[in-house]
Design a protein around this motif. Structure first.
Motif, PDB file in Angstrom:
ATOM      1  N   CYS A 175       0.070   5.643   4.513  1.00 14.35           N
ATOM      2  CA  CYS A 175      -0.505   5.478   3.181  1.00 14.35           C
ATOM      3  C   CYS A 175      -1.295   6.710   2.745  1.00 14.35           C
ATOM      4  CB  CYS A 175      -1.397   4.238   3.145  1.00 14.35           C
ATOM      5  SG  CYS A 175      -0.499   2.684   3.261  1.00 14.35           S
TER       6      CYS A 175
ATOM      7  N   CYS B  62       1.189   9.244   1.400  1.00 18.63           N
ATOM      8  CA  CYS B  62       2.281   8.575   0.686  1.00 18.63           C
ATOM      9  C   CYS B  62       2.901   9.449  -0.400  1.00 18.63           C
ATOM     10  CB  CYS B  62       1.793   7.255   0.095  1.00 18.63           C
ATOM     11  SG  CYS B  62       0.475   7.426  -1.123  1.00 18.63           S
TER      12      CYS B  62
ATOM     13  N   CYS C  62       4.006   4.144   0.278  1.00 16.60           N
ATOM     14  CA  CYS C  62       3.278   2.882   0.241  1.00 16.60           C
ATOM     15  C   CYS C  62       3.650   2.076  -1.002  1.00 16.60           C
ATOM     16  CB  CYS C  62       1.774   3.122   0.232  1.00 16.60           C
ATOM     17  SG  CYS C  62       1.262   4.061   1.681  1.00 16.60           S
TER      18      CYS C  62
END
Length: 392
Positions: free
Chosen positions: A216, A219, A391
């Motif tokens: 994340c 990302c 993500c």
């Protein structure tokens, strides 16, 4: 003789909370001034440090030393107190004008400091160093695991905090950073480099949270990597994370530095094909990703006190990952070993499934390379599209 006890009493704030605005120069000056006073003192004014078990240690010039936190910056160092019966055992650090037990330097009173927090301040860099070089290297190292290198001063890292205590960390080699100081090659994608979870906090899903946070955090990059070879433990974490993250399945790669397309293998494809250590078996001991030559010949030496340890295979920085003992699951097995005892019909069925998985993965990879401009059409033009985020 006057004894001035330095007790590890319960405090409301710890070094990581207090030293938020302190720089390395101020820390160095404070330590050197204290050491000077200590050297000029007499026996009647000896200071004592009390351990949690009640043992008192004299704070004398011969019992203290400097620890180098960053290998490339000799000025980044902290004053440490050693146990009188073991001159390699660090029991306290001199920070902010007083001695702190090792346990207290890894604590926080800030309730907002929980789970993964990026390392930024000097105090947070010290916490990362202690987890890496003292807790893991001196207290939780198991035979067969690699020894961690010093992290650099500008290393991207996050520490995992739980119940007011630092219990783990991970570090990343960022895209564009040099592979080593001795090469002009740079990483072509963010690469997960080291992961560590303390023994008392393993098997609690922390490694899975680390992998999710890594993906994340980066990302916006079209691809992220984990250095080759990936351990069975790390593949098990990936096998838990990727099924519910279809967008990440095309973006997470096992890579060799510097990580161009010829040096990448898709992690999800490896899991689907079964060409990885079993993710369904259980095993014991910590598992690691490492370069075979990295510091392994040094054992538990005094590297924490003396200084830096060079990377043996510097341009092939395989990550050193310590995960849950139950997730260490042995080594790679060949297709022939995996199929021993099966009938030829069963073997053909398995090979058919593998071929189908390869075909589907190749199709997905072809679409991805075409969309990201990495596959040329007849060497005449490139199709450039934005890659999907890592993500949701």
């Amino acid at each position: 003789m006057e004894i001035v006890p330095t007790l590890t009493e319960r405090v409301t704030s710890y070094p990581v909370d207090i030293l938020t605005n302190r720089d390395w120069d101020a820390l160095k000056q404070s330590s050197e001034a204290y050491l000077s006073r200590l050297s000029e003192g007499d026996e009647e004014s000896i200071e004592w440090f009390c351990l949690t078990n009640g043992e008192q240690l004299p704070v004398t010039p011969s019992a203290v030393t400097f620890l180098h936190v960053h290998k490339e910056v000799s000025e980044h160092r902290i004053l440490a107190l050693l146990h009188r019966q073991d001159n390699q055992a660090v029991v306290a650090l001199y920070l902010g004008g007083r001695w702190w037990s090792l346990a207290d330097t890894l604590r926080t009173s800030n309730s907002a400091r929980r789970e993964l927090v990026q390392v930024q301040s000097v105090a947070e860099q010290i916490v990362l160093y202690l987890l890496n070089r003292i807790i893991y290297r001196k207290r939780e190292f198991l035979p067969g695991n690699p020894l961690f290198l010093h992290h650099s001063a500008n290393q991207f890292a996050k520490v995992f905090w739980k119940d007011g205590e630092a219990v783990g960390f991970y570090t990343v080699q960022q895209k564009g950073s040099l592979c080593t100081d001795h090469t002009s090659q740079c990483y072509q994608l963010p690469v997960l480099d080291t992961v560590f979870v303390r023994r008392t906090h393993q098997r609690q899903g922390i490694a899975l949270k680390i992998l999710q946070d890594f993906c994340c955090t980066f990302c916006e990059d079209e691809a992220v990597g984990i250095s080759r070879p990936i351990s069975a433990a790390m593949y098990k974490v990936c096998s838990k994370y990727l099924p519910s993250r279809p967008r990440d399945q095309d973006c997470l790669w096992e890579v060799e530095a510097p990580g161009d397309w010829s040096q990448r293998v898709n992690v999800w494809l490896q899991i689907q094909m079964g060409d990885v250590p079993s993710v369904n078996s259980a095993g014991g001991g910590n598992s690691s990703l490492h370069s075979p030559g990295e510091e392994r010949s040094q054992g538990s030496t005094d590297g924490d006190i003396i200084g830096q340890s060079p990377r043996a295979n510097a341009c092939d920085p395989h990550p050193e990952v310590i995960l849950e003992p139950s997730e260490a699951i042995g080594g790679l097995a060949s297709d022939s070993q995996a199929l021993t005892g099966q009938s030829s019909g069963e073997s053909n069925m398995i090979e058919g499934k593998k071929e189908e998985a390869r075909s589907e993965a190749d199709t997905a990879t072809g679409r991805r390379r075409r969309d990201t401009g990495l596959l040329e059409a007849s060497n005449l033009k490139q199709v450039k599209l934005t890659a999907p985020p890592l993500c949701d």
